[in-house]
Design a protein around this motif. Structure first.
Motif, short mmCIF file in Angstrom:
data_model
loop_
_atom_site.label_atom_id
_atom_site.label_comp_id
_atom_site.label_asym_id
_atom_site.label_seq_id
_atom_site.Cartn_x
_atom_site.Cartn_y
_atom_site.Cartn_z
N VAL A 129 0.75 -1.13 0.00
CA VAL A 129 -0.08 0.01 0.12
C VAL A 129 0.73 1.03 0.03
CG1 VAL A 129 -0.33 0.16 2.44
CG2 VAL A 129 -1.83 1.28 1.24
N PHE A 130 0.45 2.40 -0.62
CA PHE A 130 0.93 3.61 -0.62
C PHE A 130 0.01 4.78 -0.78
CE2 PHE A 130 1.70 3.11 -5.02
CZ PHE A 130 1.38 4.09 -5.51
N LYS A 131 0.22 6.00 -0.28
CA LYS A 131 -0.40 7.12 -0.46
C LYS A 131 0.14 7.87 -1.90
CE LYS A 131 -1.55 9.90 2.80
NZ LYS A 131 -2.47 10.55 3.57
N PRO A 132 -0.62 8.55 -2.62
CA PRO A 132 0.06 9.20 -3.74
C PRO A 132 0.78 10.26 -3.15
CG PRO A 132 -2.38 8.86 -4.11
CD PRO A 132 -2.15 8.42 -2.67
N THR A 133 0.58 11.10 -2.06
CA THR A 133 1.48 12.14 -1.63
C THR A 133 2.58 11.46 -0.76
OG1 THR A 133 0.16 12.41 0.40
CG2 THR A 133 -0.30 13.98 -1.38
N GLY A 134 2.71 10.45 -0.85
CA GLY A 134 4.08 9.81 -0.10
C GLY A 134 5.00 9.56 -1.39
N LEU A 135 4.57 9.79 -2.82
CA LEU A 135 5.62 9.71 -3.89
C LEU A 135 5.86 10.93 -4.48
CD1 LEU A 135 4.77 5.98 -5.28
CD2 LEU A 135 6.11 6.72 -3.29
N GLY A 136 4.86 12.00 -3.88
CA GLY A 136 5.13 13.27 -4.70
C GLY A 136 4.26 14.44 -4.20
N ARG A 137 4.73 15.41 -4.23
CA ARG A 137 4.41 16.63 -3.57
C ARG A 137 2.81 16.92 -3.87
NH1 ARG A 137 8.63 21.39 -4.82
NH2 ARG A 137 10.36 20.72 -4.03
N GLU A 154 8.64 21.98 -12.14
CA GLU A 154 7.64 21.03 -11.44
C GLU A 154 7.46 20.07 -12.73
OE1 GLU A 154 5.08 24.29 -9.27
OE2 GLU A 154 4.88 24.34 -11.41
N GLN A 155 7.61 20.14 -14.02
CA GLN A 155 7.65 19.35 -15.21
C GLN A 155 8.55 18.14 -14.63
OE1 GLN A 155 5.10 19.14 -17.26
NE2 GLN A 155 5.97 16.82 -17.75
N VAL A 156 9.74 18.39 -14.12
CA VAL A 156 10.63 17.32 -14.11
C VAL A 156 10.21 16.45 -12.72
CG1 VAL A 156 13.00 16.96 -13.20
CG2 VAL A 156 12.72 18.77 -14.99
N TYR A 157 9.77 16.99 -11.69
CA TYR A 157 9.08 16.65 -10.67
C TYR A 157 8.22 15.57 -10.92
CZ TYR A 157 11.21 19.46 -6.77
OH TYR A 157 12.04 20.00 -5.73
N TRP A 158 7.05 15.95 -11.80
CA TRP A 158 5.99 15.37 -12.17
C TRP A 158 6.35 14.03 -12.93
CZ3 TRP A 158 1.41 13.60 -11.18
CH2 TRP A 158 0.66 13.21 -12.36
N GLU A 159 7.59 14.06 -13.98
CA GLU A 159 8.13 12.87 -14.60
C GLU A 159 8.62 11.95 -13.57
OE1 GLU A 159 10.14 14.88 -17.66
OE2 GLU A 159 8.40 15.57 -18.56
N ASN A 160 9.19 12.63 -12.53
CA ASN A 160 9.93 11.74 -11.64
C ASN A 160 8.82 10.94 -10.78
OD1 ASN A 160 12.53 12.46 -12.01
ND2 ASN A 160 12.62 14.09 -10.66
N LEU A 161 7.89 11.74 -10.49
CA LEU A 161 6.60 11.05 -9.47
C LEU A 161 6.09 9.95 -10.48
CD1 LEU A 161 3.83 13.42 -7.94
CD2 LEU A 161 3.43 10.90 -8.90
#
Length: 390
Positions: A129-137, A154-161
């Protein structure tokens, strides 16, 4: 009709609790039943932890040990094994919230993968199990849900997420362990739903591996489910859903009033209950396409699910239907279901005391705001204490 007295059996419900643990549970729920005390206690606890007052020991021996499995997964193993001995599985939930840095998100993703790989060889742990905000802002999720343009960074963050989601989902697929993805606030949830759908399309070909969560206090969820079901049938993949009532009620309503939009939350407790039951029945009607994890502390919905399963000839032990409750709560449902041969699991949060506090405070506040929840716990604990005295 499922026997409506099954959940009154306190001997089965509290079989793993010693007398002193029973007393502690009674004391905690007594405290939680007093709303002003919860508010003050939450504020004082946050303050004490932020200024590093030596309160961890006290928290650990009371509220933490009641609602959490331990500070790390090794800590939880004794509990996992004890539960499994009496027919109850475990979902280990690394409950660290509110992080902001990529390194922390990478560490959480890695932790989920480690738990998934560990679960592959541990029959007592059928889910990860995990939460979406556990893997990204949160802010990134929100911007995408609101369809606002992202900055370059932010685009880079989103791609990492997205890459983290894919890595975690692939690990679950490779291990054959089902992955429950929690749901959060409505103003970030569209982005989480869309990304989860992508993962389902990629990894749920033979059987459901990736499960999304439907918060049934949202009046739009049945419609969302039906549309997604159509898309999945067209594209040829399976669905998995955990269904819950929802944990952000006050926050959701307050924000809707503040920002002048229609609340996404059902207008009453009854409407939420009806919505939950309708969604549950829809999934059980389509069990060939959709697997279900019924996350509920509500006895009526649980009895209803048992009845519908019986009507449809779905065996108690059919692996496509699971029940789940939070560790430290509703033992009368969990252990009696397990004793009857249903698939049932405890959600067991764990993590460093300080990091898990936001989760624990939310649990306490939720218990205070759900009418009848705490008084039911107290009645059952009192009944078991009396039974043991005799």
């Amino acid at each position: 009709m499922a026997s409506n007295s099954l959940f009154d059996n306190t001997e089965t419900a509290f079989q793993l609790k010693s007398d002193s643990e029973l007393e502690r549970a009674y004391f905690l729920f007594k405290m939680i039943s007093m709303e002003p005390l919860v508010r003050i206690g939450s504020a004082v606890t946050k303050f004490a932890l932020n200024v590093n007052l030596p309160v961890e020991g006290l928290i650990r021996s009371t509220v933490f040990d009641h609602f959490c499995g331990g500070v790390n997964e090794r800590d939880c193993m004794g509990t996992v094994d004890k539960l499994y001995d009496v027919g109850v599985s475990s979902v280990l939930d690394f409950s660290v919230e509110g992080k902001e840095e990529d390194l922390q998100f990478d560490a959480t993703a890695q932790k989920v993968i480690e738990l998934t790989e560990f679960a592959e060889n541990k029959e007592a742990m059928p889910f990860s199990v995990f939460k979406p905000t556990g893997l990204g802002r949160f802010k990134i999720w929100q911007k995408i849900t609101e369809k606002k343009p992202l900055t370059e960074s932010e685009q880079v963050y989103w791609e990492n997420l997205q890459a983290r989601y894919d890595t975690v989902s692939k690990a679950a697929h490779d291990c054959g362990i089902r992955l429950l993805i929690d749901a959060e606030e409505s103003w970030m949830q569209d982005a989480a739903d869309d990304l989860c759908e992508k993962m389902m399309e990629k990894y749920n070909i033979d059987r459901p591996i990736v499960f999304n969560t439907l918060q049934c206090y949202r009046w739009d969820r049945l419609d969302y489910l039906k549309k997604l079901h159509q898309r999945a049938r067209t594209k040829g993949y399976k669905l998995g859903f955990k269904i819950v009532r929802g944990a952000y009620l006050e926050k959701e309503n307050e924000r809707a009033i503040e920002n002048g939009y229609k609340s996404p939350i059902c207008e009453s407790k009854k409407a939420t209950d009806d919505n939950f039951n309708e969604i549950m029945k829809y999934i059980l009607d389509n069990i060939e396409d959709i697997e279900i994890f019924v996350g509920t502390h509500n006895e009526t919905s649980t009895y209803l699910c048992m009845d519908v399963m019986k009507e449809k000839g779905i065996a108690k032990s059919d692996d496509r239907v699971w029940f789940g409750q939070l560790y430290g709560m509703s033992d009368h449902i969990t252990f009696n279901l397990g004793a009857e041969g249903y698939n049932v699991a405890k959600y067991i949060p764990f993590g460093p005391v300080k990091d898990v506090m936001p989760y624990l405070i939310r649990r306490a506040e939720e218990n205070t705001s759900v009418a009848g929840q705490t008084s039911r716990e107290l009645t059952l604990l009192k009944k078991e204490k009396a039974r043991r005295k005799l």
